[in-house]
Design an enzyme around this catalytic site. Structure first.
Site, short mmCIF file in Angstrom:
data_model
loop_
_atom_site.label_atom_id
_atom_site.label_comp_id
_atom_site.label_asym_id
_atom_site.label_seq_id
_atom_site.Cartn_x
_atom_site.Cartn_y
_atom_site.Cartn_z
N LYS A 1 -42.38 14.46 79.83
CA LYS A 1 -43.66 14.25 79.15
C LYS A 1 -44.32 15.61 79.00
O LYS A 1 -44.59 16.30 79.99
CB LYS A 1 -44.52 13.32 80.00
CG LYS A 1 -45.88 13.07 79.39
CD LYS A 1 -46.62 12.01 80.17
CE LYS A 1 -48.00 11.82 79.61
NZ LYS A 1 -48.75 10.82 80.37
N LYS B 1 -41.42 12.12 75.58
CA LYS B 1 -42.71 11.90 74.91
C LYS B 1 -43.41 13.21 74.67
O LYS B 1 -43.46 14.01 75.61
CB LYS B 1 -43.56 11.02 75.83
CG LYS B 1 -44.97 10.81 75.40
CD LYS B 1 -45.70 10.04 76.44
CE LYS B 1 -47.18 10.14 76.14
NZ LYS B 1 -47.99 9.69 77.20
C1 PBG Z 1 -51.26 8.59 80.50
C2 PBG Z 1 -50.75 8.41 79.13
C3 PBG Z 1 -51.10 9.15 77.99
C4 PBG Z 1 -50.38 8.61 76.94
C5 PBG Z 1 -49.62 7.57 77.44
N1 PBG Z 1 -49.84 7.48 78.79
C6 PBG Z 1 -52.11 10.21 77.82
C7 PBG Z 1 -51.99 11.51 78.47
O1 PBG Z 1 -51.01 11.88 79.10
O2 PBG Z 1 -52.97 12.23 78.35
C8 PBG Z 1 -50.45 9.10 75.51
C9 PBG Z 1 -49.93 8.16 74.50
C10 PBG Z 1 -50.30 8.50 73.11
O3 PBG Z 1 -50.82 9.59 72.78
O4 PBG Z 1 -50.05 7.65 72.25
N2 PBG Z 1 -51.63 7.35 81.07
#
Ligand code: PBG
Length: 309
Positions: free
Chosen positions: A182, A235
């Site tokens: 991520k 992601k």
């Molecule tokens: C954290 C989380 C995020 C997203 C999914 N889970 C936000 C982050 O890491 O700041 C982002 C998903 C998206 O942008 O569609 N719980």
């Protein structure tokens, strides 16, 4: 040439079963709330969970991933593991009303007053203390009926901690889909508007990955696999297709890719202006699958599944 031949030699196809739709539920509202930066996406009151889930199921989508915004936030994010918390209540309604696969996003950032993904001391996220809370959250989500948990906080050792907590509570069979690679991405902007989860100060660079790094993603994925993750996620998706491909070559585990809020916003804005046609959505999803993803989490899931039917 007969056009059927082009279809016979088609290498990649998209199925409704490949898609997961993210859904947001906010305990503080009683009517759906629009998300300005994500046209077509709404945040729903918990009371509408069953109705909304039935619509999703009717579209042909088979799986949803849930995010919750609690009535109250605190330092520890205790709403995340409350047995009557926003996600727990939502899971129960959806499981009662539909046959959808229900995946619970597992993080504290929507539940903490400071908006960070774990416990914070002197401006630093405390990794190991946070793991205990992740374990507790996983158990409470599964006991509410979640079919799978998806930890997204990128803490070190999180998959193992959650696996042990679930096993200890007798939930050995519940799979973990880990947000393994991520990135600290600017493409999450619109999500933070819907989940009200922007860090009050600082950022997530201590635990999310540097966009410059691809080999590091492989290390993260190897660690998660060794800790017992059942599905590995990359992601965002489109800006990281090389990482999706690397993941595919690294492991035989299923790979998920999350086409995030910013990717949705970008395509939606261009389509709203007539600069891109709707086919761009299918092409974007196909590119993610072609790169090697088995599962795609996308805000377009419902629209695309209807079209595929
Ligand atoms: C954290 C989380 C995020 C997203 C999914 N889970 C936000 C982050 O890491 O700041 C982002 C998903 C998206 O942008 O569609 N719980």
């Amino acid at each position: 040439m007969h056009p059927g031949i082009r279809e016979m030699v088609r290498e990649t196809t998209l199925r409704a079963e490949d898609l997961v739709l993210p859904l947001f539920f906010d305990e503080r509202i009683s009517t759906p709330r629009m998300v300005t930066s994500m046209p077509g996406v709404q945040v729903w009151p918990v009371e509408m969970a069953a109705q909304r889930a039935k619509e999703v199921e009717a579209s042909g989508v088979r799986a949803v991933i849930l995010f919750g915004i609690p009535m109250e936030k605190d330092e520890k994010g205790s709403g995340a593991w409350a047995s009557d918390g926003v996600v727990q209540r939502t899971i129960r309604s959806i499981k009662e009303a539909t046959g959808l696969v229900v995946i619970a996003d597992l993080c504290l950032c929507e539940y903490t007053s400071h908006g960070h993904c774990g416990l914070v001391e002197d401006g630093e996220v405390l990794n190991d203390e946070t793991l205990i809370l992740y374990g507790r959250t996983a158990v409470s989500q599964v006991e509410a009926g979640a079919d799978m948990v998806a930890p997204s906080g990128m803490m070190d050792g999180m998959v193992q901690a959650i696996r042990m907590a679930l096993d200890d509570a007798g939930h050995e069979r519940v799979p973990i889909m880990s947000y393994s690679a991520k990135y600290a991405s600017s493409f999450y902007g619109p999500f933070r508007e819907c989940a009200d989860s922007c860090p009050a100060s600082g950022d997530r660079r201590s635990h999310q990955m540097d966009p410059s790094n691809a080999r590091e993603a492989l290390r993260e994925m190897e660690l998660d696999a060794a800790e017992g993750a059942d599905i590995l996620m990359v992601k965002p998706a489109m800006p990281y297709l090389d990482v999706v491909r690397d993941a595919r070559q690294l492991t035989d585990l299923p790979i998920a890719a999350y086409q995030v809020s910013g990717e949705y916003a970008m395509l939606s804005a261009a389509m709203a202006n007539g600069w891109l046609g709707e086919e761009a959505v299918l092409e974007s999803l196909l590119s993610i699958k072609r790169a090697g993803a088995d599962i795609i989490i996308t805000y377009f899931a419902e629209r695309v599944a209807k079209g595929l039917r």
